[in-house]
Enzyme design. Sequence first.
Site, PDB file in Angstrom:
ATOM      1  CB  CYS A  78      -0.930   0.008   1.207  1.00 20.20           C
ATOM      2  SG  CYS A  78      -2.366  -1.077   1.064  1.00 20.20           S
ATOM      3  CG  HIS A 122      -1.284  -5.341  -0.943  1.00 18.34           C
ATOM      4  ND1 HIS A 122      -1.696  -4.050  -0.599  1.00 18.34           N
ATOM      5  CD2 HIS A 122      -1.663  -5.510  -2.231  1.00 18.34           C
ATOM      6  CE1 HIS A 122      -2.301  -3.489  -1.638  1.00 18.34           C
ATOM      7  NE2 HIS A 122      -2.292  -4.366  -2.649  1.00 18.34           N
ATOM      8  CG  HIS A 133       2.571 -10.039  -4.137  1.00 19.41           C
ATOM      9  ND1 HIS A 133       2.194 -10.027  -2.812  1.00 19.41           N
ATOM     10  CD2 HIS A 133       3.571 -10.931  -4.244  1.00 19.41           C
ATOM     11  CE1 HIS A 133       2.945 -10.874  -2.142  1.00 19.41           C
ATOM     12  NE2 HIS A 133       3.788 -11.449  -2.984  1.00 19.41           N
ATOM     13  CG  HIS A 156       5.781 -13.404  -7.484  1.00 18.37           C
ATOM     14  ND1 HIS A 156       6.957 -12.895  -6.985  1.00 18.37           N
ATOM     15  CD2 HIS A 156       5.010 -13.696  -6.408  1.00 18.37           C
ATOM     16  CE1 HIS A 156       6.902 -12.881  -5.661  1.00 18.37           C
ATOM     17  NE2 HIS A 156       5.729 -13.370  -5.283  1.00 18.37           N
TER      18      HIS A 156
HETATM   19  P1  5GP Z   1       5.961 -13.160  -1.578  1.00 22.45           P
HETATM   20  O1  5GP Z   1       7.101 -13.942  -0.963  1.00 22.45           O
HETATM   21  O2  5GP Z   1       5.106 -12.501  -0.515  1.00 22.45           O
HETATM   22  O3  5GP Z   1       5.157 -13.926  -2.575  1.00 22.45           O
HETATM   23  O4  5GP Z   1       6.657 -12.024  -2.442  1.00 22.45           O
HETATM   24  C1  5GP Z   1       7.008 -10.782  -1.931  1.00 22.45           C
HETATM   25  C2  5GP Z   1       7.941 -10.166  -2.943  1.00 22.45           C
HETATM   26  O5  5GP Z   1       8.077  -8.796  -2.642  1.00 22.45           O
HETATM   27  C3  5GP Z   1       9.359 -10.769  -2.903  1.00 22.45           C
HETATM   28  O6  5GP Z   1       9.686 -11.302  -4.179  1.00 22.45           O
HETATM   29  C4  5GP Z   1      10.240  -9.587  -2.509  1.00 22.45           C
HETATM   30  O7  5GP Z   1      11.499  -9.592  -3.165  1.00 22.45           O
HETATM   31  C5  5GP Z   1       9.397  -8.394  -2.891  1.00 22.45           C
HETATM   32  N1  5GP Z   1       9.633  -7.225  -2.077  1.00 22.45           N
HETATM   33  C6  5GP Z   1       9.731  -7.185  -0.712  1.00 22.45           C
HETATM   34  N2  5GP Z   1       9.933  -5.934  -0.290  1.00 22.45           N
HETATM   35  C7  5GP Z   1       9.972  -5.158  -1.416  1.00 22.45           C
HETATM   36  C8  5GP Z   1      10.174  -3.763  -1.616  1.00 22.45           C
HETATM   37  O8  5GP Z   1      10.342  -2.959  -0.701  1.00 22.45           O
HETATM   38  N3  5GP Z   1      10.142  -3.316  -2.903  1.00 22.45           N
HETATM   39  C9  5GP Z   1       9.948  -4.168  -3.967  1.00 22.45           C
HETATM   40  N4  5GP Z   1       9.950  -3.637  -5.177  1.00 22.45           N
HETATM   41  N5  5GP Z   1       9.772  -5.491  -3.803  1.00 22.45           N
HETATM   42  C10 5GP Z   1       9.770  -5.975  -2.537  1.00 22.45           C
HETATM   43 ZN    ZN Z   2      -1.776  -3.292   1.299  1.00 24.32          ZN
END
Ligand code: 5GP
Ligand code: ZN
Length: 114
Positions: A7, A98, A100, A102
């Site tokens: 957010c 939140h 997302h 990929h």
């Molecule tokens: P999850 O593991 O929740 O599926 O993916 C979270 C993703 O967010 C990870 O691939 C991580 O590298 C990315 N991420 C975490 N913090 C940040 C940030 O501050 N900026 C950006 N651009 N990506 C982030």
């Molecule tokens: Zn959020």
Amino acid sequence: MATCLFCRIIAGEIPSKKVYEDAELFAFEDIHPQAPTHVLVVPRQHLATLNDLDASHDALVGAMVRRGAAIAAERGHAAGGFRTVLNCNADAGQTVFHIHLHVLGGRSLGWPPG
Ligand code: 5GP
Ligand code: ZN
């Protein structure tokens, strides 16, 4: 949601490399890319996990997936292939609560995932 990392990125409070935005979606480069293309497509609406979705979100999730495919195509991955991933909760390795999408492309990706 004031404390949510994504957010805050959407609001511009935390810098990101923006890839795309419209009225309902925001897309940006992952900070730790796992492939030459690693973009995150997020809804502006704060939804913590896939478990929070209901039928009212069907169009939004469809737009996320179609946008992910469009970004992959823009980067030349349509024919060769790319992967989209939605992690949900601890066993899938979700770290940011939140939702997302990929979008990963630009190299051969192993299957099954770890
Ligand atoms: P999850 O593991 O929740 O599926 O993916 C979270 C993703 O967010 C990870 O691939 C991580 O590298 C990315 N991420 C975490 N913090 C940040 C940030 O501050 N900026 C950006 N651009 N990506 C982030
Ligand atoms: Zn959020």
